[in-house]
Design an enzyme around this catalytic site. Structure first.
Site, short mmCIF file in Angstrom:
data_model
loop_
_atom_site.label_atom_id
_atom_site.label_comp_id
_atom_site.label_asym_id
_atom_site.label_seq_id
_atom_site.Cartn_x
_atom_site.Cartn_y
_atom_site.Cartn_z
N GLU A 445 4.03 4.23 7.78
CA GLU A 445 3.07 3.11 7.82
C GLU A 445 3.75 1.75 7.90
O GLU A 445 3.30 0.85 8.62
CB GLU A 445 2.15 3.16 6.60
CG GLU A 445 1.10 4.25 6.64
CD GLU A 445 1.59 5.62 6.24
OE1 GLU A 445 0.80 6.57 6.24
OE2 GLU A 445 2.81 5.75 5.93
N HIS A 512 -7.37 9.70 -2.16
CA HIS A 512 -8.14 9.57 -0.92
C HIS A 512 -9.48 8.89 -1.17
O HIS A 512 -10.36 8.95 -0.32
CB HIS A 512 -8.39 10.95 -0.29
CG HIS A 512 -7.16 11.64 0.17
ND1 HIS A 512 -6.29 12.27 -0.69
CD2 HIS A 512 -6.63 11.80 1.42
CE1 HIS A 512 -5.29 12.80 0.01
NE2 HIS A 512 -5.47 12.52 1.28
#
Length: 706
Positions: A445, A512
């Site tokens: 990322e 998540h």
């Protein structure tokens, strides 16, 4: 007096290196015997005498500037200095080997990059003095600035993130089929950072024409290389990424120049990256305040004899390219130039801080054409008769239409190509727009955020999809320190959107399901958008992509396929920074966003006995304070509702602002209804207890009692 023996050694070594001894120069000129002075071998590769002398001037200028800066530092006329004395050949040689419009990502010890790109010395002096007329309006320190006109990208203190920006620039070159490379520097210490690994891996996987230059000067501040890595040499790391590399003498300007020139041709011809390890030594401390007492004194003797300026000068004299008198004349000319430019810099007007100007420069402004398009296509509410679409479909449509509107828009993210992304939002995009513009990324990322910023340097737009908003932590540094600050620091826009699938309610557990939008609302330079309806999702996404600033676009996963609404077919914008009145009421004002809007509307439907005035913020940074004030005035009772946890949530900031600016409008204390201060649990029943929705009724009743 010297604080330590090592400091004294350094001082005398520098005197030996830098003092122009005319008698010595004449001896070398007469005998041609420069090998007694050095073990360094210089090999001409087709350069004319004039070109060799130009290299000499280019090498000598940063050395003489540094000598002057060290004097000014001792006089208190500048506050800090990172010295590159002894390493000039790397900066100068590699920059000379590039074309002038190829981007360079320098670090602390690369003054030679700035001078070789012929940046005005007067302006550089003003930069180092913190003057407004420097390259960063007094907002940045010595080498933490860039210049688009000179294709130099300003560094940040974290060092490693610069490497990924070179990936983004090289990707832009590759997409345009330009025969160009980008070049980024790293110190030996920087190779231990994850950003080094990520940037090299992305460059190799994508076949990007990037030259990564390691300046191995023996120390990362005080940490020697034997405590930094265990491979025999850093260039060995290249093989692990499937790229070639070479180790060279970083103090030999001809070797640096010839190597980088050849590597540049290789990268362009093969569309591959290359790693160059330049062996050198740092003749001063990490910065002047740190000193050098941790360095064995004999190393200064060893590397003093390898000084890049002295040895190259001796070579030119021995070869008859330069005379001793000419060398002295060049030094005299450069000294006069430095003093004259410094004198002009001292005449600059005193910086007078202007708070309005400071705030004005945090964000880049839209271009005239973009504003015209926005004005003509702004739609705050859906038109009658617009077709119903799900939240997820509205986002997909906004993204697709933006790809059609901007042929310079590149999408990047894990699994977004053929697979269509974790939530299938980019499904079919590869077939429609091609793999060059819809790019699967490795699991890195930080490097992809940096690549997005690098694309922006070359005029591209980019959208990066965080597979889950939770994963943004591994790209956090790039977002808050590079993307957010770059326009304020040196006027470079960061035309980047990061899509952030966020939120809970689906039993996905603590990694998540987080609502982490508040992390970024504290960061000037970012824009944070969080729609709650399909209409706003499409319009705000298009607006975010049109905006030249970095936008974090939060999209609640639980709304993707559970919420539908009217969405016009044509492309349009919803204005960033503008709240929306979701429902008019008279009893209690609920200020919320995202899933909270639907919780409030559902509560209103289930409790017709209470009248809720519901304000959907839509944008969390910048906030629509005017709309907040109007909403507060409507009922005098305010409930701030969000899915994020209570402590540190944006509700606390809004509550403080209301108390400070709207106190006379209140009939009750401002209250916050938020999720529990725990991680998000996996078990559905536990998650329901965690959610703010579970406590909404209690807060409404409490406010009604006032």
């Amino acid at each position: 007096m010297y604080r330590t023996i090592a400091d004294a050694v350094v001082f005398f070594v520098l005197c030996f290196i830098n003092t122009s001894n005319l008698a010595t120069l004449k001896t070398i000129e007469k005998t041609g015997n420069y090998n007694k002075q050095t073990a360094m071998e210089f090999v001409r590769s087709g350069q004319t005498n004039d070109e060799l002398v130009f290299m000499y001037r280019s090498l000598l200028l940063p050395r003489m500037i540094e000598e002057k800066m060290l004097v000014l530092l001792r006089q208190g006329k500048i506050s800090k200095w990172f010295s590159g004395i002894g390493q000039e050949a790397i900066s100068v040689g590699s920059t000379l080997a590039l074309e002038k419009d190829e981007w360079v990502m320098p670090l602390h010890r690369n003054l030679g990059v700035f001078t070789t790109r012929q940046m005005g010395l007067q302006k550089l002096f003003m930069q180092w003095q913190g003057n407004k007329d420097g390259y960063s309006k007094g907002r940045e320190r010595s080498f933490h600035f860039g210049s688009r006109a000179h294709h130099i990208c300003g560094m940040i203190s974290h060092l490693g993130p610069q490497l990924a920006l070179a990936d983004g620039v090289a990707l832009a070159y590759k997409l345009r089929k330009d025969n160009k490379v980008s070049l980024a520097y790293s110190g030996d210490g920087g190779t231990s950072e994850g950003d080094f690994h990520e940037a090299l891996n992305v460059a190799a996987v994508w076949g990007l024409p990037v030259i990564f230059v390691i300046e191995n000067n023996g120390y990362g501040l005080s940490t020697p290389v034997n405590e930094q890595y265990k491979c025999e040499s850093l260039v060995d790391k290249a093989k692990g990424y499937g790229m070639d590399g070479i180790r060279i003498n970083g103090n030999n300007i001809l070797e640096v120049y010839d190597t980088i020139r050849g590597v540049r041709d290789y990268c362009i011809r093969n569309q591959k990256p290359y790693l160059v390890e330049c062996m050198t030594f740092r003749m001063r401390g990490h910065e002047e305040a740190s000193g050098t007492k941790y360095v064995p004194a004999e190393l200064f003797d060893e590397w003093g004899a390898k000084d890049p300026v002295k040895n190259y000068e001796a070579f030119l004299l021995a070869e008859g390219v330069l005379t001793a008198a000419a060398a002295e004349e060049i030094r005299s000319e450069l000294k006069t130039y430095i003093e004259e430019e410094l004198k002009l810099a001292y005449e600059a007007e005193e910086l007078i801080p202007d708070a309005n100007e400071e705030l004005h420069d945090v964000y880049a402004k839209k271009s005239v054409n973009a504003r015209l398009w926005s004005d003509a296509n702004t739609m705050d509410a859906p038109k009658a008769g617009a077709p119903e679409k799900r939240f997820v479909d509205a986002i997909q449509e906004g993204l697709s239409q933006s790809m059609q509107l901007h042929d310079n828009l590149v999408l990047m993210g894990q699994d977004i190509a053929e697979y269509g992304g974790a939530f299938k939002i980019t499904e079919g995009f590869v077939k429609q727009f091609g793999k060059e513009r819809v790019r699967n990324t490795p699991l890195c990322e930080s490097a992809i955020v940096g690549t997005a910023l690098g694309l922006s340097l070359e005029g591209y737009k980019s959208m990066m999809e965080m597979q889950f908003a939770d994963f943004v932590t591994v790209g956090f540094n790039q977002i808050v320190n590079n993307l957010a600050k770059i326009h304020y620091r040196w006027g470079q826009q960061a035309d980047v959107v990061i899509r952030m699938p966020t939120g809970g309610g689906v039993g996905a557990g603590p990694f998540h399901s987080q609502s982490n939008e508040a992390w970024f609302t504290h960061v000037p330079g970012l824009k944070v958008v969080y729609p709650s309806t399909p209409h706003d999702a499409k319009g705000l996404l298009i607006a975010a992509i049109n905006d030249p600033n970095p936008v974090l676009f939060f999209e609640h996963k639980g709304l993707y396929r559970s919420v539908s609404g009217p969405v016009p077919e044509a492309a349009y914008e919803v204005e960033i920074g503008k709240a929306r009145l979701a429902a008019e009421g008279t009893d209690i004002t609920v200020i919320t966003y995202g899933s909270g809007v639907h919780w409030a509307l559902e509560y209103q439907h289930q409790h017709p006995e209470v009248s809720l005035h519901i304000l959907d913020l839509r944008t969390l940074l910048p906030l629509d304070y005017e709309a907040v004030r109007t909403a507060v005035a409507k009922t005098g009772k305010v409930l701030l509702l969000h899915e994020d946890t209570l402590t540190g949530g944006i509700g606390g900031e809004i509550s403080a602002w209301i108390s400070e600016h709207c106190f006379e409008l209140l009939d009750a204390p401002v209250m916050r209804c938020a999720s529990l201060d725990t991680p998000v649990p996996f078990n559905i029943d536990l998650e329901k207890t965690f959610m703010a929705k579970n406590r909404l009724h209690g807060y409404v009743e409490k406010l009604q009692r006032y």
